[in-house]
Scaffold this active site. Structure first.
Site, PDB file in Angstrom:
ATOM      1  N   TYR A   1     -93.776-121.735  -7.900  1.00 13.70           N
ATOM      2  CA  TYR A   1     -94.213-120.262  -8.595  1.00 13.70           C
ATOM      3  C   TYR A   1     -94.091-120.279 -10.192  1.00 13.70           C
ATOM      4  O   TYR A   1     -94.991-119.730 -10.731  1.00 13.70           O
ATOM      5  CB  TYR A   1     -93.466-119.200  -7.993  1.00 13.70           C
TER       6      TYR A   1
ATOM      7  N   LYS B   1     -97.155-119.712 -12.647  1.00 11.53           N
ATOM      8  CA  LYS B   1     -97.149-118.647 -13.781  1.00 11.53           C
ATOM      9  C   LYS B   1     -97.287-119.347 -15.279  1.00 11.53           C
ATOM     10  O   LYS B   1     -98.086-118.603 -16.083  1.00 11.53           O
ATOM     11  CB  LYS B   1     -95.914-117.775 -13.380  1.00 11.53           C
TER      12      LYS B   1
END
Length: 105
Positions: A9, A13
């Protein structure tokens, strides 16, 4: 922010933010602004029941003491797309109620 068990993640990002900054450099002279919005924890129906400890920790960690609302993120997007933000490009606007302002040490 990175977190244990969430490397995928955090990497994704970070890639989106760097892609937007590169695009801002490439397209700025054409009058195109590129920014990203990085929301904190946004409330939804059932979240407090499904993850009570996480919601409690988030509320305690934020400067405003609450979860985000969808309109908080929407307002930030409207601002960035408005003439009021005409000189803002290549920026990551963190909309997290002040959670990221908290020291981690």
């Amino acid at each position: 922010m990175p977190a244990e068990g969430h490397a995928h993640y955090a990497a994704a990002k970070a890639a989106v933010v760097m892609h937007a900054r590169s695009a801002a450099m490439e397209y700025g002279r054409d009058g195109i602004r590129v920014n990203t919005v990085c929301p904190g924890l946004i409330d939804r129906d059932g979240l407090a029941r499904a993850w009570p400890e996480g919601v409690r920790r988030w509320n305690a960690a934020t400067a405003v003491g609450r979860l985000g609302r969808p309109e908080d993120v929407g307002d930030a997007c409207v601002f960035l797309s408005s003439p009021l933000a005409s000189w803002i490009t290549g920026h990551d606007l963190v909309v997290d109620g002040g959670a990221s302002a908290r020291p981690t040490w």
